[in-house]
Design an enzyme around this catalytic site. Structure first.
Site, PDB file in Angstrom:
ATOM      1  N   SER A 121       0.810  -1.219   0.000  1.00 38.29           N
ATOM      2  CA  SER A 121       0.000   0.000   0.000  1.00 38.29           C
ATOM      3  C   SER A 121       0.840   1.264   0.000  1.00 38.29           C
ATOM      4  O   SER A 121       0.326   2.350  -0.264  1.00 38.29           O
ATOM      5  CB  SER A 121      -0.942   0.008   1.212  1.00 38.29           C
ATOM      6  OG  SER A 121      -0.213  -0.083   2.421  1.00 38.29           O
ATOM      7  N   ASP A 181      -3.737   8.011   8.002  1.00 36.59           N
ATOM      8  CA  ASP A 181      -4.671   7.071   8.627  1.00 36.59           C
ATOM      9  C   ASP A 181      -3.906   6.200   9.615  1.00 36.59           C
ATOM     10  O   ASP A 181      -2.857   6.606  10.124  1.00 36.59           O
ATOM     11  CB  ASP A 181      -5.410   6.239   7.564  1.00 36.59           C
ATOM     12  CG  ASP A 181      -4.471   5.394   6.703  1.00 36.59           C
ATOM     13  OD1 ASP A 181      -3.282   5.244   7.082  1.00 36.59           O
ATOM     14  OD2 ASP A 181      -4.910   4.871   5.664  1.00 36.59           O
ATOM     15  N   HIS A 233      -0.583   4.950   7.277  1.00 36.98           N
ATOM     16  CA  HIS A 233       0.013   5.614   6.117  1.00 36.98           C
ATOM     17  C   HIS A 233       0.242   7.096   6.360  1.00 36.98           C
ATOM     18  O   HIS A 233      -0.600   7.773   6.946  1.00 36.98           O
ATOM     19  CB  HIS A 233      -0.884   5.426   4.888  1.00 36.98           C
ATOM     20  CG  HIS A 233      -1.176   3.992   4.582  1.00 36.98           C
ATOM     21  ND1 HIS A 233      -2.346   3.370   4.976  1.00 36.98           N
ATOM     22  CD2 HIS A 233      -0.437   3.044   3.948  1.00 36.98           C
ATOM     23  CE1 HIS A 233      -2.319   2.096   4.580  1.00 36.98           C
ATOM     24  NE2 HIS A 233      -1.170   1.887   3.957  1.00 36.98           N
TER      25      HIS A 233
END
Length: 444
Positions: free
Chosen positions: A62, A336, A339
């Site tokens: 991610s 978040d 991240h």
């Protein structure tokens, strides 16, 4: 006899690989900067009709996914607001950020705006890492996709041209966090009873070593290996372990430090062992901690809580709706649970490129690696196929609906860099996205 459409597809594919981009989306006020080549530096002059690096290939999780998981059955998706709210389109793109991720910035430096992004959120070095989230492409699957892409290149432009393309391209690898978050730290398959932290770190590092050698067999020569960030400071773990005053979890960070140390050694070892292999290791832990310790210098106000989430440190529940997000993410380090924000990603990209804020890459930064390579190969390799600039402009409008690079996997294949606004085309159950990175203005 090939049809006109097939010939057009071939024309655009090859021109995307070898032409200097003439149509690009401009960003104003770019936070990334890099000096232009000096007249006597030995770098190819700007009049050369192609960039020094023909393509940027991205492998990862991610931290590098730009939309692969949008087409997979998984919880690891960033295809909803407020993700992407600060991107140029102010819409979600699949990136796990409020805006751009490091490869967006790096992809624009030196016009490395062509290539393939295989990164898949939830992926790990271990095949089953992140499986609790749903579908993803693991490291080994992404390496297989690289091989499949190379086979398609050989069929399209020939073996010699493909070898030169892959040899001169940059491969960016950012993966490993999920092996801790979704595997070891959750004690999946009772792994903690089988591996002590040190043994687990060594297992991951040696697996990475094998995959790097697999890429070398495929003629990959320029590689950026990203170390892992200090996830012990992530809002999720601050919430989970009841951190006081935002203190990071030392146990988790020590594991990350140990893995990064092992990977740094492996990169140095492979550089010595493999002929013409030119890899650099960029320590995301070091770069992130430099930002954390000097957060006021970089204009941040909040270092422990996420901009978007719920619970203490906004780490208990991940970012699900715009109402859960702060008003100005540029004040925050974390977007978040896990991240960083666009602002942090820009700083890290600066460091990867030139060590602007701190030297986090070894033995050299990416700019120096490419400069050294350009000096060696400028007269060695030429452009294999030539197409007129006007021809490229005439066909550029078709790029958002083109489909290339078939994948052996059922759900989705690699993302071929596109503009912020793109549309997928599905052929034989494979999803392909063709695009180019938005160009970022370079200034000292």
């Amino acid at each position: 006899m090939e049809s006109t459409e097939e010939l057009l597809d071939l024309f655009i594919i090859v021109s995307l690989l070898f032409l200097y981009p003439t149509v690009a989306l401009e960003f104003s006020g770019s936070p990334i900067s890099a000096p232009p080549p000096q007249p006597n530096s030995g770098i190819p002059p700007t009049s050369v009709s192609r960039p020094p690096v023909p393509a940027l290939f991205v492998i990862g999780d991610s931290t590098a996914d730009c939309g692969t998981n949008n087409f997979l059955l998984t919880l690891a998706r960033a295809d909803r607001l407020p993700y992407g709210r600060d991107f140029d389109t102010h819409q979600p793109t699949g990136r796990f950020s409020n805006g751009r991720i490091p490869v967006d910035y790096l992809g624009s430096v030196k016009d490395m705006i062509r290539g393939v992004n295989y990164a898949s959120a939830g992926a790990g070095i271990i095949f089953s890492s992140g499986s609790d989230l749903g579908q993803h492409f693991s490291l080994s699957q992404q390496i297989q996709q690289v091989y499949d892409t190379i086979e398609q290149f050989i069929l399209t432009i020939g073996e010699e041209a493909t070898t030169k393309l892959i040899t001169n391209s940059v491969f960016y690898i950012s993966i490993g966090t999920n092996d801790y978050i979704h595997y070891y730290l959750r004690n999946e398959s009772n792994v903690q009873s089988l591996y002590q932290p040190w043994s687990f770190n060594q297992f991951l590092a040696q697996t990475m070593r094998r995959e790097l050698k697999n890429l070398y067999v495929a003629n990959v020569r320029k590689v950026v290996v990203m170390g892992l960030a200090p996830i012990g400071c992530a809002p999720y773990y601050l919430w989970l372990y009841g951190s006081r005053n935002g203190r990071c979890n030392d146990f988790i960070n020590y594991m990350i430090l140990e893995f990064n140390f092992a990977m740094r050694y492996i990169v140095e070892e492979l550089n010595d062992e493999l002929v013409d292999f030119n890899a650099i290791f960029c320590d995301a832990y070091e770069g992130s901690m430099h930002i954390l310790k000097n957060f006021k210098h970089f204009g941040f106000n909040v270092t422990s809580s996420a901009c978007c989430g719920f619970g203490r440190y906004k780490g208990g529940i991940t970012c699900l709706s715009p109402e859960m997000a702060c008003s100005n993410a540029s004040n925050y380090l974390w977007w978040d649970q896990f991240h960083p924000t666009d602002a942090v990603n820009a700083i890290l990209a600066d460091n990867i490129w030139s060590g602007l804020h701190t030297n986090m890459c070894s033995p050299v930064d990416l700019q120096d690696m490419l400069t050294q390579s350009a000096k060696k190969s400028y007269f060695k390799y030429g452009i294999v196929m030539f197409f007129s600039t006007d021809g490229f402009r005439a066909t550029n409008s078709f790029h958002s609906s083109l489909s290339i690079f078939p994948s052996p996997f059922e759900s989705a294949s690699s993302n071929v860099f596109a503009e912020a606004s793109f549309k997928p085309k599905v052929i034989n159950k494979h999803i392909h996205i063709l695009f180019h990175y938005p160009r970022v203005t370079i200034s000292e």
